[in-house]
Scaffold this active site. Structure first.
Site, PDB file in Angstrom:
ATOM      1  N   ARG A  29      -7.729  37.231  72.583  1.00 23.01           N
ATOM      2  CA  ARG A  29      -6.286  36.983  72.619  1.00 23.01           C
ATOM      3  C   ARG A  29      -5.679  37.257  71.256  1.00 23.01           C
ATOM      4  NH1 ARG A  29      -4.247  33.896  76.694  1.00 23.01           N
ATOM      5  NH2 ARG A  29      -2.594  33.105  75.362  1.00 23.01           N
ATOM      6  N   HIS A  41     -14.764  42.577  63.762  1.00 24.50           N
ATOM      7  CA  HIS A  41     -14.368  43.730  64.565  1.00 24.50           C
ATOM      8  C   HIS A  41     -15.453  44.802  64.457  1.00 24.50           C
ATOM      9  CE1 HIS A  41     -11.583  46.335  66.681  1.00 24.50           C
ATOM     10  NE2 HIS A  41     -11.942  47.308  65.851  1.00 24.50           N
ATOM     11  N   LEU A 101      -2.590  43.302  64.518  1.00 25.67           N
ATOM     12  CA  LEU A 101      -3.920  43.377  65.130  1.00 25.67           C
ATOM     13  C   LEU A 101      -4.928  44.082  64.212  1.00 25.67           C
ATOM     14  CD1 LEU A 101      -5.624  42.932  67.736  1.00 25.67           C
ATOM     15  CD2 LEU A 101      -4.930  45.251  68.407  1.00 25.67           C
ATOM     16  N   GLU A 130     -23.081  42.914  62.602  1.00 27.14           N
ATOM     17  CA  GLU A 130     -22.094  41.841  62.774  1.00 27.14           C
ATOM     18  C   GLU A 130     -22.744  40.487  62.525  1.00 27.14           C
ATOM     19  OE1 GLU A 130     -19.585  41.875  66.271  1.00 27.14           O
ATOM     20  OE2 GLU A 130     -19.954  43.999  66.589  1.00 27.14           O
TER      21      GLU A 130
HETATM   22  C1  GRF Z   1     -18.207  41.769  69.038  1.00 29.33           C
HETATM   23  O1  GRF Z   1     -18.550  43.130  69.069  1.00 29.33           O
HETATM   24  C2  GRF Z   1     -17.068  41.534  68.097  1.00 29.33           C
HETATM   25  O2  GRF Z   1     -17.067  42.398  66.991  1.00 29.33           O
HETATM   26  C3  GRF Z   1     -15.882  41.827  68.976  1.00 29.33           C
HETATM   27  O3  GRF Z   1     -16.222  41.315  70.233  1.00 29.33           O
HETATM   28  C4  GRF Z   1     -17.637  41.296  70.360  1.00 29.33           C
HETATM   29  C5  GRF Z   1     -18.026  39.888  70.662  1.00 29.33           C
HETATM   30  O4  GRF Z   1     -19.396  39.770  70.950  1.00 29.33           O
HETATM   31  N1  GRF Z   1     -14.683  41.255  68.422  1.00 29.33           N
HETATM   32  P1  GRF Z   1     -20.054  38.336  71.050  1.00 29.33           P
HETATM   33  O5  GRF Z   1     -19.255  37.542  72.088  1.00 29.33           O
HETATM   34  O6  GRF Z   1     -20.002  37.691  69.701  1.00 29.33           O
HETATM   35  O7  GRF Z   1     -21.455  38.591  71.514  1.00 29.33           O
END
Ligand code: GRF
Length: 222
Positions: free
Chosen positions: A109, A127, A162, A192
């Site tokens: 959101r 991201h 965004l 990530e």
């Molecule tokens: C990830 O790729 C994050 O970068 C993006 O949404 C995805 C979420 O994955 N914003 P998770 O729910 O943390 O597994």
């Protein structure tokens, strides 16, 4: 109402959060949430996850939170008249849990004024691209379609635009000739999970400022 709640946000000194209580906002499977849970458990991240909030009742991340003994709350968008009312409800939950830093992790959101105003420079997002390239949905597909040879992951402070706030940390991921969206996404996800806890730690450690649109930290870079 928002002002009253904003006053409840823990006070800070020298940009160090004295009270590192996190909230993680999710919409789905929650693997980044899990990485944060694991980093807290292993003391790589010196913080407490006070609450996990989802806009979707079926988000797998809610189960991950509960399995870790963390309060997990579903706040239904349908129960609120509009986006601002929904965001005010989120702020109420955050205030009730004395949260100091909000981490968006697959939260699908847009964040509106009530939440931004209650947590100025205190909302992070992850991201799956090297911003400012490939904002918005399907960043991995956008990267493949564009033909870039390197993409990656970005943790940034959230602003009203965004995927546009000051960048805290990034990690690069090469795009391979035979990559699909799935294979590329999997390799980005590894990065990530590595950089999100590190970025949170960096923000909590303080000693940073925003200069223009740059996050300027006196701490070591990774
Ligand atoms: C990830 O790729 C994050 O970068 C993006 O949404 C995805 C979420 O994955 N914003 P998770 O729910 O943390 O597994």
């Amino acid at each position: 109402m928002t002002q009253r709640i904003a006053n409840k946000v823990p006070e800070e000194k020298d940009s160090r959060l004295l009270f590192p209580r996190l909230a993680v906002l999710i919409s789905g499977r929650g693997t980044n949430l899990q990485a944060i849970i694991d980093a807290v458990a292993t003391r790589r991240l010196d913080a407490t996850i006070a609450v996990v909030i989802s806009d979707r009742v079926d988000a797998v991340g809610l189960q991950r939170a509960r399995a870790a003994g963390i309060e997990a709350v579903h706040v239904s968008p349908r129960a609120h008249a509009d986006r601002d009312a929904y965001d005010r409800a989120i702020v109420d939950v955050l205030a009730a849990h004395a949260v100091g830093l909000v981490c968006l992790a697959g939260y699908m959101r847009l964040v509106g004024r009530p939440l931004l105003d209650a947590f100025p420079e205190r909302i992070l997002n992850i991201h799956p691209s090297l911003l400012p390239s490939f904002r918005g949905l399907d960043a991995q597909r956008q990267a493949l379609d564009h033909g870039v040879r390197i993409t990656g992951a970005t943790v940034h402070l959230v602003t009203s635009d965004l995927d546009d706030g000051p960048i805290v940390l990034q990690a690069a991921v090469p795009v391979l000739d035979d990559d699909t969206v799935d294979t590329l996404s999997s390799r980005i996800l590894i990065e990530e999970h590595r950089i999100y806890p590190d970025a949170i730690a960096r923000v909590l450690a303080g000693g940073w400022s925003i200069e223009g649109r740059r996050f300027v930290s006196s701490g070591p870079r990774s």
